[in-house]
Design an enzyme around this catalytic site. Sequence first.
Site: not given
Ligand code: G3P
Length: 221
Positions: A85
């Site tokens: 990533k």
């Molecule tokens: O896949 C992206 C994720 O890990 C971020 O999600 O919920 O932290 O905005 P969030």
Amino acid sequence: MKFFLDTANVDEIRQALDWGLCDGVTTNPSLIAKEGRDMKEAVLEICDLVGPERPVSAEVVATDYEGILKEAYERAAWAENIVVKIPLIAEGIKAMNKVTSEGIRVNATLIFSLPQALLAAKAGASYLSPFVGRHDDVGWDGMELVEQTATMLDAYDYFDAEIIVASVRGAWHVVQGCMMGAHIATVPFGTLGKLFNHPLTDQGLDKFLADYAKLQEELKG
Ligand code: G3P
């Protein structure tokens, strides 16, 4: 549509696998930190748990070209199902071009605009991760970006990327992504359960079982 689990928690992954609802896993440095574990150790356990067919994203934490390259090579060598990533910054794009040309699979992360998605696709990323929830949080429509990205990919045969609906906040993001032709949703464990739970299903089942139990009593009598 494939479901990835957005977590570094092995118990959650185990449960999702048991349900048949885990086609892959995405992690990020915050999710690893939440588990309080060494990244390599946690990611290797996840790779082992899900098996070689399911991709597991492991993120770089360097932000300079040489550092990103070094970490990308290291992570790619951890296991055959690793997807590296890499964030959508200039140094990240440069590193994506290099490592994808060498056959390393990349998940382009922290995508918040169509130009960023276009650059990642041109750099050979296998996965494009628009962050829909965080986009919604600041007053934009995250799903609009998914729709635009799907249109862009459809317009060019030579792009070989899949869209991951990321930063999912609820079932509606998954459903909308599915309608827009996104290939994957990476879903937090809590949201995964909400995809199949429905009060009318529970009420319906209670009634079916009660009626059937009543019938059994009547037949006995
Ligand atoms: O896949 C992206 C994720 O890990 C971020 O999600 O919920 O932290 O905005 P969030």
